[in-house]
Design a protein around this motif. Structure first.
Motif, mmCIF file in Angstrom:
data_model
loop_
_atom_site.group_PDB
_atom_site.id
_atom_site.type_symbol
_atom_site.label_atom_id
_atom_site.label_comp_id
_atom_site.label_asym_id
_atom_site.label_seq_id
_atom_site.Cartn_x
_atom_site.Cartn_y
_atom_site.Cartn_z
ATOM 1 N N ILE A 60 0.823 -1.210 0.000
ATOM 2 C CA ILE A 60 0.000 0.000 0.000
ATOM 3 C C ILE A 60 0.860 1.264 0.000
ATOM 4 O O ILE A 60 0.533 2.253 -0.664
ATOM 5 N N GLY A 61 1.983 1.230 0.713
ATOM 6 C CA GLY A 61 2.871 2.395 0.762
ATOM 7 C C GLY A 61 3.528 2.685 -0.580
ATOM 8 O O GLY A 61 3.846 3.831 -0.899
ATOM 9 N N PHE A 62 3.708 1.642 -1.383
ATOM 10 C CA PHE A 62 4.293 1.806 -2.716
ATOM 11 C C PHE A 62 3.320 2.538 -3.637
ATOM 12 O O PHE A 62 3.706 3.427 -4.395
ATOM 13 N N HIS A 63 2.044 2.175 -3.556
ATOM 14 C CA HIS A 63 1.043 2.767 -4.459
ATOM 15 C C HIS A 63 0.492 4.089 -3.941
ATOM 16 O O HIS A 63 0.126 4.970 -4.720
ATOM 17 N N PHE A 64 0.382 4.209 -2.603
ATOM 18 C CA PHE A 64 -0.250 5.401 -2.008
ATOM 19 C C PHE A 64 0.667 5.949 -0.915
ATOM 20 O O PHE A 64 0.380 5.802 0.277
ATOM 21 N N PRO A 65 1.778 6.579 -1.294
ATOM 22 C CA PRO A 65 2.789 6.961 -0.300
ATOM 23 C C PRO A 65 2.273 7.991 0.718
ATOM 24 O O PRO A 65 1.522 8.899 0.364
ATOM 25 N N ASP A 66 2.695 7.810 1.975
ATOM 26 C CA ASP A 66 2.208 8.713 3.029
ATOM 27 C C ASP A 66 2.962 10.049 3.018
ATOM 28 O O ASP A 66 2.765 10.890 3.881
ATOM 29 N N THR A 67 3.838 10.220 2.026
ATOM 30 C CA THR A 67 4.490 11.518 1.842
ATOM 31 C C THR A 67 3.709 12.370 0.832
ATOM 32 O O THR A 67 4.028 13.540 0.635
#
Ligand code: MG
Length: 160
Positions: A60-67
């Protein structure tokens, strides 16, 4: 022959004052809520990772980064919809999903039917293909001490 694949997902968010508690797309009355860049729906995040993992599509972090500003405060149901679209673009359909939320408080069982309705509609799957369970950790660890909530999910997908 159908190509059946399995994926697993795990997520944790910290509990803090001044945030809503949103689990499985349902707002649950409580004194504290989950902290995160998005709405911090730990159950949805675990399900997204299970689906992405089954399709070998990273996490999920790859597709929707929290940055990314795009995802700040975002309703995680949007992330789930987009995840399901990625899976379907690769030619997969969802077989079934089983998930467990680990939380000491509040009691989640009364909210589970609404979570199943909300998320199965979000993923466009029958309610019988999504199971959600809740457990405490008997007051042990960060979950038991109410510092956070975790969630696990497994998903089967099929390429027909
Ligand atoms: Mg998360």
């Amino acid at each position: 022959m159908a190509n059946t694949r399995i994926g697993m997902g795990y997520d944790v968010h910290r509990l803090t004052e001044g945030r809503k508690l949103i689990l499985g797309g349902v707002e649950i009355p409580h004194t504290v809520g989950l902290l995160g860049h998005s709405d911090a729906d730990v159950l949805i995040h675990a399900i997204c990772d299970a689906l992405l993992g089954a399709a070998a599509l990273r996490d999920i972090g790859f597709h929707f980064p929290d940055t990314s500003d795009e995802f700040e405060g975002i309703d995680s149901q949007i992330l789930l919809r987009r995840t399901v679209a990625l899976i379907r673009e690769k030619g997969y359909t969802i077989g079934n999903i089983d998930a467990t939320i680990c939380a000491q408080r509040p009691k989640l069982n009364p909210h589970i039917p609404q979570m199943i309705d909300t998320l199965s509609e979000c993923m466009d799957i029958p309610t019988s293909d999504l199971n959600i369970k809740a457990t405490t950790t008997e007051r042990l660890g960060f979950v038991g001490q109410e510092q956070g909530i975790s969630a696990y999910a497994v998903a089967l997908i099929e390429n027909v």
